[in-house]
Every structure is written in structure tokens, then in C-alpha cells.
Scaffold this motif. Structure first.
Motif, PDB file in Angstrom:
ATOM      1  N   SER A 172     -25.895  60.549 -11.832  1.00  0.00           N
ATOM      2  CA  SER A 172     -24.072  60.283 -12.055  1.00  0.00           C
ATOM      3  C   SER A 172     -23.671  58.289 -11.547  1.00  0.00           C
ATOM      4  O   SER A 172     -24.545  57.766 -11.041  1.00  0.00           O
TER       5      SER A 172
ATOM      6  N   VAL B 114     -28.415  65.886 -11.972  1.00  0.00           N
ATOM      7  CA  VAL B 114     -27.859  67.778 -12.985  1.00  0.00           C
ATOM      8  C   VAL B 114     -27.392  66.822 -13.912  1.00  0.00           C
ATOM      9  O   VAL B 114     -26.127  65.820 -14.129  1.00  0.00           O
TER      10      VAL B 114
ATOM     11  N   LEU C 176     -26.456  64.015 -15.408  1.00  0.00           N
ATOM     12  CA  LEU C 176     -27.696  62.135 -15.714  1.00  0.00           C
ATOM     13  C   LEU C 176     -27.455  62.518 -13.718  1.00  0.00           C
ATOM     14  O   LEU C 176     -26.828  62.328 -13.549  1.00  0.00           O
TER      15      LEU C 176
ATOM     16  N   ASP D 109     -28.208  65.802  -6.713  1.00  0.00           N
ATOM     17  CA  ASP D 109     -27.210  64.731  -7.653  1.00  0.00           C
ATOM     18  C   ASP D 109     -26.528  65.621  -8.453  1.00  0.00           C
ATOM     19  O   ASP D 109     -26.662  66.131  -9.545  1.00  0.00           O
ATOM     20  N   ALA D 110     -25.258  66.629  -8.259  1.00  0.00           N
ATOM     21  CA  ALA D 110     -24.099  66.821  -9.269  1.00  0.00           C
ATOM     22  C   ALA D 110     -22.841  65.990  -8.573  1.00  0.00           C
ATOM     23  O   ALA D 110     -21.534  67.030  -8.557  1.00  0.00           O
ATOM     24  N   MET D 111     -23.300  64.954  -8.794  1.00  0.00           N
ATOM     25  CA  MET D 111     -21.890  64.110  -8.820  1.00  0.00           C
ATOM     26  C   MET D 111     -20.565  63.812 -10.223  1.00  0.00           C
ATOM     27  O   MET D 111     -19.436  64.645 -10.086  1.00  0.00           O
ATOM     28  N   LEU D 112     -21.931  63.355 -10.620  1.00  0.00           N
ATOM     29  CA  LEU D 112     -20.685  63.302 -12.000  1.00  0.00           C
ATOM     30  C   LEU D 112     -21.543  62.997 -13.046  1.00  0.00           C
ATOM     31  O   LEU D 112     -22.959  62.913 -13.203  1.00  0.00           O
TER      32      LEU D 112
HETATM   33  K   LIG Z   1     -25.422  64.252 -12.316  1.00  0.00           K
END
Ligand SMILES: [K+]
Ligand SMILES: NC(=O)C1=CN([C@@H]2O[C@H](COP(=O)(O)OP(=O)(O)OC[C@H]3O[C@@H](n4cnc5c(N)ncnc54)[C@H](OP(=O)(O)O)[C@@H]3O)[C@@H](O)[C@H]2O)[C@@H](O)CC1
Length: 486
Positions: free
Chosen positions: A161, A157, A159, A125-128
């Protein structure tokens, strides 16, 4: 890189402090260095978590969190993994570092796919991250739902998201693992953060001395102190528990039992029920007395446990005379409803008498004149506000208990779990705090040690054994060192 376990203390930095550290660090490093380090750390942890993974799905967002994802994908591909990136963003609006990472990933033949893969072994999860400003929208929300519906691990990543880095609020995606980058953020450890983040890891990206003061600390284990042979019961102080109005004697006896097992030299249970028995056959070492027959000026008093309305009459004297004081439950409600009692409470700070309040969010809300939901929306802020108003040490209970005190950086407690969500465990905590207060002068340290131990007991509780408050109260002593004599 470290896995965060509940034994050593860690500094926590909110969004503003994390951004300041990022700016200061970037000033001493070549361009793009922090993101390159971040992406490598993510890729390493992904590989460690799923060494045999074939397909790794990296869901990347529109900002630098997404940039960390591109960077990680590049490494995972070079290590032979089928790294598939989905990206929801606008190339024209990508921050400079993230654009550089997207270019590096493309140059390394990372596939940027229009849709998530049909199957994957690990999702990233590298969204936000720090920039999450509102609930996840459209595509990002769909990806978060897909990840949550799948049993396979999700590595967030920085936190999960959508998690608010400062408060643990928001509507975060769910991760089984979170790798915090550069700083550990308080929101990971309180409110909804603990459930969203899963197992937490930390990489300081080579910045060992951050250029900002911590917003809070994740508490470490309290020091264990061995009792001296040449000591006696007077060395460990007296506790009086004032509570237990008609029909609620159990709460006061639970607190008294916890204080006794917690190491206090003598424990007096002062039941406010006029027809209460004069002897507790389950715990004969407890001395049942009238509260007004005791010299409270020499004692640590726990007041409020099961006190009902009857505790109001005792409070003026208790507040004015107790050497050290823990206020729980009905005592807190009485003070919230009575400005004279509140004035007596504030006067204790001026006389340097240690006082610890142990509210749950609803009680904290009554003291602050707001709702429990408003307290939960910013638990650290609510703890600080109570300290500022009342001048006491505050233990705001709940997931990631906050310990705040005058002149001290607040703590978030790392121990404890939902098995403590049962009747009477708060009374046990009040008694434990009192046992520490009986033996040590500092209210903040006493509260922090008791909260940590209380949670650690629950963390070590046998899986198939019910966690009841009475069993918890009796389990206190074997789990801990003894408080040092005054
Ligand atoms: K994230
Ligand atoms: N600082 C550090 O410690 C380091 C930082 N690093 C990494 O950078 C991360 C911080 O990057 P960041 O500041 O670019 O923010 P990020 O989280 O990527 O999102 C911003 C974008 O998202 C958008 N957006 C917001 N909410 C949205 C929503 N609900 N749904 C959809 N979109 C939404 C928002 O749009 P806007 O609100 O502007 O319209 C903006 O475009 C940090 O967490 C870490 O991973 C490391 O590389 C190195 C050290």
C-alpha cells in the motif's frame, strides 16, 4: 500463480495499461469475476505462506484493493482460519465490486473488527493498490506501522500500500510477500519497490493475453552461447579502456580486467596518467598502451572510468572514431558540461555506431539538467528521456537498473543487490558491457546481458566473502556463457 524469479522475462504494465486491461477483460467476463479470482488467489497464497496460521488479519482499504481482501477473508474463514478484517472505508462510497465482496464476506460470517487483533500469524495488506494517490493517512498509516513492527509475514495484495505502481516511489507499507494481480507493475521492480514488496508472486486472473502493450519488461537471463572450437581471439573483438587519470588508474584497470574476464579477445588499458606503469603485474594479459596509438574504429571502447578532467581531451576523438562505445562516470560528466561533446555523441546515433551510457542517478541528472532525486522519482521516464535526447542506449544504474534504447521497450533488470554499492563495481560493469559490445552488434542486447550478469554475480556471491570490485571483475567468466562471435 507464479513466483517471480530472475531468469525468465515478464511484461510489465503501468497503471494506465493495467486499467485498460482490466476494462477489456471485465467486458468478456461475468460481473465481479475478476475480484472473485483475485480474492481466491490471495487466499491461496496466504494459506501456502502460513499453512498453520490460526489468526489472519486482513487490513482492508476503501477501494477495490480492500474488496480483494474481503473476498480472501471469506475463503480463509471457510478453510477454518480465524480471518479478522479491519476496514477503513465508507460503505456509501465503496466501488460496486468491493461492496459485493463485503456482502459476501459478511454473509460468510467474517468478522469485521474495529481494531486489529492483539496477535496474528499472517497479515494481509489489502489497504491500497493501484488507486493509492497520496501517503497513507490516519488509520491506514497506523496499520502499516503495526505490520512493519511485527516480525510475522505480511502479504501485500497487488502492491504494497502506498507504492507508486509506475515508478516505485511513494511511501509504501512494507511486505514480506506481494501478490500482483492481473498485471505485474514496473514500480515493484525499481526504486523503492524491491525493498517494499519482498518476494513477488503473480496471478494473471486467467487473462493470459493482456489487451495492452507492455510499458517495460522485467529482463530475463541472456542466452548463453558456446564458443566454437574453430575460433580465435580475433573472433571475440578488441576492447580499449580509456580512463585512469593520475591517482585513478585502478578504475580503468578494473574495467579492463572485467572486459578481459568477460571474454574479449584482446584488451588494451589506456591510462591517461602520463606516468602510469607500462605493465599490470596482477593482470599480465592486459596490454597497456596510449589510446591515441590504437585504431579505435575497430574496437569497443569503454571511456571515462577514473578519467577525471583528463578524459575531456580524449573524448572528441573517442566519440568520433570508436566502433562501439561505453561511456561512464567522468566521460558522462564531461559531456553533460560541453554541448560540443554532446553533439558528437548525438552524431554517433546518425552513423549507427552502438553507444551505451551507464550513468548512476546523479550523472543522469547532470545529463538531463535535473537532480538525482528527480531522476529517482521516475527512473523509467528518465531513461526514456535520455534515449530521446541523445539517441543512445542508456543503463540507468540503481535498484532495478533501467536499460532503455531507441526503438526498444525498456527493461528493468531483476538481478543485483546492495552488495554492489561499493567503489569500483560501476567500472566493472562498464568493462563487461564493452566485452559484450566487442562481440555483438546490438548495444541494447549487449548492455542488457552485461547488467544481468553483473547483478547475478552479486546475487550468487558467498555470504561471508567481501564483495570487492576487483574480486567481482575476476569472477565474471565462470558465471556466464560466451558471447557469439560477430
Ligand atoms: K495493498
Ligand atoms: N485493475 C486491476 O488490475 C484489478 C484490480 N483489482 C484490485 O483493485 C485495486 C484497484 O482498486 P481501486 O482503483 O479502487 O483503488 P484502491 O487502491 O483500492 O484505492 C482507491 C481508494 O483509496 C483511496 N485512497 C487513495 N490514497 C489513499 C491514502 N493515501 N489514504 C487513504 N485512502 C486513500 C481513494 O480515495 P480518493 O483518492 O478517491 O479520495 C479510493 O477510495 C487493484 O490494486 C487490485 O487490488 C482486482 O480486484 C482485479 C483486477
Amino acid at each position: 500463480m507464479d513466483r517471480i524469479r530472475p531468469h525468465r522475462a515478464w511484461p510489465l504494465f503501468d497503471t494506465a495499461a493495467s486499467r485498460a486491461i482490466e476494462r477489456a477483460s471485465a467486458g468478456h467476463l461475468p460481473p465481479h469475476a475478476l475480484m472473485q479470482r483475485a480474492g481466491l488467489a490471495v487466499a491461496r497464497l496466504a494459506l501456502a505462506l502460513a499453512p498453520h496460521a490460526r489468526t489472519i488479519w486482513l487490513a482492508c482499504g476503501p477501494g477495490n484493493n480492500g474488496g480483494d481482501g474481503f473476498e480472501a477473508a471469506m475463503h480463509l474463514r471457510s478453510w477454518g482460519k480465524n480471518a479478522i478484517v479491519t476496514w477503513s472505508g465508507d460503505e456509501g462510497r465503496l466501488p460496486q465490486d468491493a461492496r459485493a465482496s463485503l456482502q459476501r464476506a459478511r454473509a460468510a460470517d467474517v468478522r469485521v473488527a474495529p481494531h486489529p487483533p492483539a496477535e496474528w500469524d499472517l497479515a494481509v495488506d489489502a489497504m491500497l493498490g493501484l488507486g493509492a494517490a497520496r501517503p497513507l493517512e490516519a488509520t491506514l498509516a497506523q496499520w502499516a506501522t503495526l505490520m512493519a513492527a511485527d516480525a510475522r509475514p505480511v502479504l501485500a495484495v497487488d502492491l504494497p500500500s502506498g507504492l507508486d505502481a509506475d515508478t516505485g516511489g511513494g511511501h509504501p507499507a512494507r511486505a514480506s510477500h506481494t501478490l500482483a494481480l492481473l498485471t505485474l507493475k514496473p514500480g515493484l521492480f525499481t526504486a523503492g519497490g524491491r525493498d517494499a514488496a519482498g518476494e513477488i508472486w503473480f496471478d494473471d486472473l486467467g487473462i493470459a493475453e493482456p489487451a495492452a502493450r507492455p510499458t517495460a519488461w522485467l529482463a530475463g537471463a541472456p542466452p548463453e552461447v558456446v564458443r566454437l572450437h574453430a575460433s580465435h581471439k580475433g573472433s571475440y573483438g578488441d576492447v580499449a579502456v580509456v580512463g585512469g587519470a593520475a591517482g585513478m588508474g585502478g578504475a580503468a584497470l578494473l574495467a579492463a580486467t572485467a572486459a578481459l574476464h568477460g571474454g574479449a579477445g584482446r584488451v588494451f588499458a589506456c591510462l591517461l596518467d602520463p606516468v602510469a606503469a607500462g605493465f599490470d603485474s596482477a593482470e599480465p594479459a592486459l596490454m597497456l598502451r596510449r589510446w591515441d596509438s590504437l585504431d579505435l574504429s575497430a574496437m569497443a571502447v569503454a571511456c571515462g572510468c577514473g578519467g577525471g578532467d583528463a578524459v575531456r581531451a580524449a573524448l572528441p576523438t573517442v566519440l568520433a572514431t570508436a566502433r562501439a562505445l561505453v561511456l561512464d562516470a567522468d566521460a558522462l560528466n564531461a559531456i553533460a558540461a560541453d554541448t560540443q561533446l554532446e553533439s558528437l555523441l548525438k552524431a554517433r546515433a546518425r552513423r549507427a555506431r552502438p553507444t551505451v551510457l551507464t550513468p548512476h542517478p546523479l550523472e543522469a541528472g547532470r545529463l538531463l539538467g535535473c537532480t538525482a532525486a528527480e531522476v529517482q522519482a521516475d527512473r523509467l521516464g528518465a531513461g526514456r528521456e535520455l534515449v530521446q535526447r541523445l539517441g543512445c542506449v542508456v543503463v540507468l544504474k540503481g535498484s532495478g537498473t533501467v536499460i532503455a534504447g531507441p526503438g526498444r521497450t525498456p527493461l528493468l533488470n531483476p538481478t543485483g543487490n546492495a552488495r554492489l554499492a561499493s567503489a569500483g563495481t560501476g567500472d566493472v560493469l562498464a568493462g563487461l558491457v564493452a566485452s559484450h559490445l566487442a562481440a555483438m552488434p546490438d548495444g541494447f542486447d549487449a548492455a542488457a546481458a552485461a547488467v544481468y550478469e553483473h547483478g547475478r554475480l552479486a546475487d550468487h556471491w558467498p555470504r561471508r566473502q567481501a564483495l570487492t570490485a576487483s574480486a567481482l571483475a575476476r569472477a565474471v567468466a565462470p558465471e556466464r556463457g560466451w558471447p557469439a562471435p560477430l
